[in-house]
Design a protein around this motif. Sequence first.
Motif, mmCIF file in Angstrom:
data_model
loop_
_atom_site.group_PDB
_atom_site.id
_atom_site.type_symbol
_atom_site.label_atom_id
_atom_site.label_comp_id
_atom_site.label_asym_id
_atom_site.label_seq_id
_atom_site.Cartn_x
_atom_site.Cartn_y
_atom_site.Cartn_z
ATOM 1 N N UNK A 144 0.853 -1.181 0.000
ATOM 2 C CA UNK A 144 0.000 0.000 0.000
ATOM 3 C C UNK A 144 0.896 1.241 0.000
ATOM 4 N N UNK A 145 0.314 2.375 -0.250
ATOM 5 C CA UNK A 145 1.107 3.618 -0.215
ATOM 6 C C UNK A 145 1.632 3.902 1.183
ATOM 7 N N UNK A 146 0.902 3.433 2.183
ATOM 8 C CA UNK A 146 1.376 3.604 3.559
ATOM 9 C C UNK A 146 2.646 2.787 3.781
ATOM 10 N N UNK A 147 2.671 1.558 3.253
ATOM 11 C CA UNK A 147 3.835 0.687 3.407
ATOM 12 C C UNK A 147 4.982 1.060 2.475
ATOM 13 N N UNK A 148 4.671 1.704 1.376
ATOM 14 C CA UNK A 148 5.674 2.108 0.384
ATOM 15 C C UNK A 148 5.420 3.560 0.006
ATOM 16 N N UNK A 149 5.888 4.488 0.837
ATOM 17 C CA UNK A 149 5.592 5.895 0.584
ATOM 18 C C UNK A 149 6.365 6.499 -0.585
ATOM 19 N N UNK A 150 7.283 5.741 -1.167
ATOM 20 C CA UNK A 150 8.087 6.232 -2.285
ATOM 21 C C UNK A 150 7.416 5.864 -3.590
ATOM 22 N N UNK A 151 7.545 6.736 -4.559
ATOM 23 C CA UNK A 151 7.013 6.434 -5.893
ATOM 24 C C UNK A 151 7.859 5.325 -6.511
ATOM 25 N N UNK A 157 15.813 6.046 -12.598
ATOM 26 C CA UNK A 157 15.770 6.820 -11.364
ATOM 27 C C UNK A 157 14.623 7.812 -11.282
ATOM 28 N N UNK A 158 13.754 7.843 -12.282
ATOM 29 C CA UNK A 158 12.637 8.784 -12.295
ATOM 30 C C UNK A 158 11.373 8.117 -11.766
ATOM 31 N N UNK A 159 10.666 8.800 -10.853
ATOM 32 C CA UNK A 159 9.399 8.251 -10.352
ATOM 33 C C UNK A 159 8.393 8.100 -11.491
#
Length: 179
Positions: A144-151, A157-159
């Motif tokens: 989830x975005x909570x568990x993986x706050x990084x893009x 190397x680009x989100x």
Amino acid sequence: MTQPQPLFRAGEIAETARLALSAAGRDIVVGMTWLEGALGPEWTLDDLLAHVQAGDATLVSKRSGEAVGLVVVLAHEPERGAACLPFAGIDPAERFRGLGGEAVLALERRIEERWGTRRFLAPVPEGRGLAVYFWLRLGYGPLTRKDAPWAPVGLNGKPAPGLWMARDAQVRGGSARGV
């Protein structure tokens, strides 16, 4: 942060039942004509070659010596103590035989032994449904975005839009969950 020792030193090989894994060299990678199709549209061959030059790319070959794939592994990305696998590709002529899964699982064991890493992360760009299925079959689950706050970040190397897949190794026997 100090980079861990390389997964493969020059001439070093790890074997599985069907495969041999080793450090990828530029000449071999450039000769893998199928790679550009596997990289696009998100990444280019130059994006991949930067990782080859940095020593982050593992060549996947049949035990006969025929190069059939490539996996990029980054230490401490996107978090300290994790290993990120932003690219795992097998020659389309060799797909759907379990070679990619065999290669990734062997790399996980090597990463655990060499680096002590017990958390494995794979960013999957939006629109790569087969990649999600691949990681799910290996026991990875979406974060989830909570568990993986990084893009999610790939080879350049680009989100980019997408999701993170993760798997944590078990303590027992050093084997990864789901193997």
